[in-house]
Write an enzyme that holds these catalytic residues in place. Sequence first.
Site, mmCIF file in Angstrom:
data_model
loop_
_atom_site.group_PDB
_atom_site.id
_atom_site.type_symbol
_atom_site.label_atom_id
_atom_site.label_comp_id
_atom_site.label_asym_id
_atom_site.label_seq_id
_atom_site.Cartn_x
_atom_site.Cartn_y
_atom_site.Cartn_z
ATOM 1 N N LYS A 87 0.857 -1.192 0.000
ATOM 2 C CA LYS A 87 0.000 0.000 0.000
ATOM 3 C C LYS A 87 0.896 1.245 0.000
ATOM 4 O O LYS A 87 1.730 1.424 0.889
ATOM 5 C CB LYS A 87 -0.882 -0.038 1.257
ATOM 6 C CG LYS A 87 -2.169 0.719 1.139
ATOM 7 C CD LYS A 87 -3.043 0.366 2.336
ATOM 8 C CE LYS A 87 -4.279 1.201 2.398
ATOM 9 N NZ LYS A 87 -4.977 1.026 3.662
HETATM 10 C C1 E4P Z 1 -8.211 2.116 3.598
HETATM 11 O O1 E4P Z 1 -7.502 1.243 3.197
HETATM 12 C C2 E4P Z 1 -8.023 2.812 4.880
HETATM 13 O O2 E4P Z 1 -7.284 1.965 5.718
HETATM 14 C C3 E4P Z 1 -9.293 3.094 5.603
HETATM 15 O O3 E4P Z 1 -10.420 2.669 4.859
HETATM 16 C C4 E4P Z 1 -9.408 4.477 6.157
HETATM 17 O O4 E4P Z 1 -10.631 4.567 6.823
HETATM 18 P P1 E4P Z 1 -10.949 5.717 7.882
HETATM 19 O O5 E4P Z 1 -11.224 6.973 7.127
HETATM 20 O O6 E4P Z 1 -12.174 5.228 8.591
HETATM 21 O O7 E4P Z 1 -9.758 5.842 8.778
#
Ligand code: E4P
Length: 218
Positions: A87
């Site tokens: 990622k």
């Molecule tokens: C995506 O991969 C992120 O880890 C995640 O969906 C972020 O979500 P949040 O806005 O609830 O922190």
Amino acid sequence: MKFFIDTANLADIREARDLGILDGVTTNPSLMAKEGISGEANILKHYEAICQIVDGDVSAEVIATDYEGIITEGKRLAALAPNIVVKVPMIKDGIKAIRYFSDHDIRTNCTLVFSAGQAILAAKAGATYLSPFIGRIDDVNWDGMDLILQIAEIYAIQGYDTEILAASIRNSKHIVDAARSGADVVTCPLSAILGLIKHPLTDIGLAQFLNDHKKANA
Ligand code: E4P
């Protein structure tokens, strides 16, 4: 549409897997910190533990923000298990790194995406997945789901292979809307997945069926 769970909590991952609908896992540094996982060795061990629970793709996020650092860290993460997806944040060095990984058969998830322009660039660089953050866009009173629609339209017109992974999902309605808007994948907390099951008429109907059966068989 594929279902990923957005957590580093092993119990939640097991529970979602046992439902039989889980296609993968996404994590991020905040989710790892929430589970109290710190230090490089522990973080890598935790990713290995997640990969032992699920066969599907597991997104592991780099901390580095410079090109060389992202490449080094990404290679280390990718070597942990065949189902690791690296990622990478939507920054200039991140785009360069996604191109490098794509050219070297390492799959990527481009994260922190908030615009259609960013989505085009990530696809051009060869990202496997693209993560637009729906909930965080809604939080600032814009329309997160409209971004999914825009990206799905652009990717279809342009024939891009990158999969749209609707992220920052906050509730079950987001999952349904993401499915309608053309998301290829949705990543969500366990509560949003389980919320899809619930409907008051299902509960009322089941109680009535069981009651009628009990009376008839008394
Ligand atoms: C995506 O991969 C992120 O880890 C995640 O969906 C972020 O979500 P949040 O806005 O609830 O922190």
